[in-house]
Design a protein around this motif. Structure first.
Motif, PDB file in Angstrom:
ATOM      1  N   ILE A  15       0.869  -1.175   0.000  1.00 53.06           N
ATOM      2  CA  ILE A  15       0.000   0.000   0.000  1.00 53.06           C
ATOM      3  C   ILE A  15       0.904   1.223   0.000  1.00 53.06           C
ATOM      4  O   ILE A  15       1.711   1.401   0.917  1.00 53.06           O
ATOM      5  CB  ILE A  15      -0.908   0.024   1.244  1.00 53.06           C
ATOM      6  N   SER A  16       0.778   2.054  -1.028  1.00 57.81           N
ATOM      7  CA  SER A  16       1.579   3.274  -1.127  1.00 57.81           C
ATOM      8  C   SER A  16       0.656   4.480  -1.076  1.00 57.81           C
ATOM      9  O   SER A  16      -0.361   4.525  -1.769  1.00 57.81           O
ATOM     10  CB  SER A  16       2.359   3.302  -2.435  1.00 57.81           C
ATOM     11  N   TRP A  17       1.040   5.441  -0.257  1.00 57.53           N
ATOM     12  CA  TRP A  17       0.296   6.703  -0.168  1.00 57.53           C
ATOM     13  C   TRP A  17       1.275   7.791   0.223  1.00 57.53           C
ATOM     14  O   TRP A  17       1.965   7.683   1.242  1.00 57.53           O
ATOM     15  CB  TRP A  17      -0.833   6.591   0.848  1.00 57.53           C
ATOM     16  N   LEU A  18       1.330   8.845  -0.584  1.00 56.86           N
ATOM     17  CA  LEU A  18       2.288   9.924  -0.414  1.00 56.86           C
ATOM     18  C   LEU A  18       3.687   9.322  -0.299  1.00 56.86           C
ATOM     19  O   LEU A  18       4.140   8.660  -1.206  1.00 56.86           O
ATOM     20  CB  LEU A  18       1.919  10.803   0.784  1.00 56.86           C
ATOM     21  N   LEU A  19       4.386   9.524   0.804  1.00 56.27           N
ATOM     22  CA  LEU A  19       5.732   8.978   0.968  1.00 56.27           C
ATOM     23  C   LEU A  19       5.747   7.702   1.811  1.00 56.27           C
ATOM     24  O   LEU A  19       6.818   7.176   2.111  1.00 56.27           O
ATOM     25  CB  LEU A  19       6.651  10.026   1.611  1.00 56.27           C
ATOM     26  N   SER A  20       4.580   7.185   2.161  1.00 51.77           N
ATOM     27  CA  SER A  20       4.485   5.988   2.991  1.00 51.77           C
ATOM     28  C   SER A  20       4.336   4.740   2.135  1.00 51.77           C
ATOM     29  O   SER A  20       3.716   4.771   1.072  1.00 51.77           O
ATOM     30  CB  SER A  20       3.271   6.074   3.919  1.00 51.77           C
ATOM     31  N   LYS A  21       4.897   3.660   2.621  1.00 52.28           N
ATOM     32  CA  LYS A  21       4.769   2.369   1.954  1.00 52.28           C
ATOM     33  C   LYS A  21       4.609   1.308   3.040  1.00 52.28           C
ATOM     34  O   LYS A  21       5.453   1.181   3.927  1.00 52.28           O
ATOM     35  CB  LYS A  21       6.009   2.090   1.129  1.00 52.28           C
TER      36      LYS A  21
END
Length: 87
Positions: A15-21
Motif C-alpha cells: 500500500i503506497s500513499w504519499l511517501l508511505s509504503k
C-alpha cells in the motif's frame, strides 16, 4: 493530492500513499470489507489516507492489525485486494 496505490509484490500486499509504503503479507489478511462510518469503527486501526473529502473506507483485517484506507474508489481497491488473496 495523490491517491492510495495497491499492488502485489511477491507474497505481499503493498500500500503506497504519499511517501508511505506499507507491506502486508497476503497470507496474514483475514478479511477485506467496506466501512460506512466516518472514521472507522476500530479505534486502534492503522489509518491510511485522509478521512475528509474521501467517500469510501476499505478495512483490511489481518491476524495482528486492522488497516483503514480512506479513498474514493473503495470497491475497486477491495476487489483488487480480494483478487490478490484468491491467487
Amino acid at each position: 493530492m495523490s491517491g492510495i496505490k495497491i499492488e502485489q509484490l511477491n507474497d505481499n500486499l503493498v500500500i503506497s500513499w504519499l511517501l508511505s509504503k506499507i507491506e502486508i503479507p497476503i497470507s496474514e489478511i483475514v478479511e477485506v470489507t467496506l466501512d460506512d462510518t466516518y472514521g472507522g469503527e476500530e479505534k486502534t486501526a492503522i489509518r491510511i489516507g485522509t478521512p475528509y473529502g474521501e467517500t469510501d473506507r476499505v478495512v483490511i483485517h489481518t491476524h495482528s492489525n486492522t488497516y483503514i484506507l480512506f479513498t474514493t474508489n473503495g470497491v475497486s481497491i477491495k476487489n483488487k485486494i480480494s483478487s490478490f488473496m484468491n491467487d
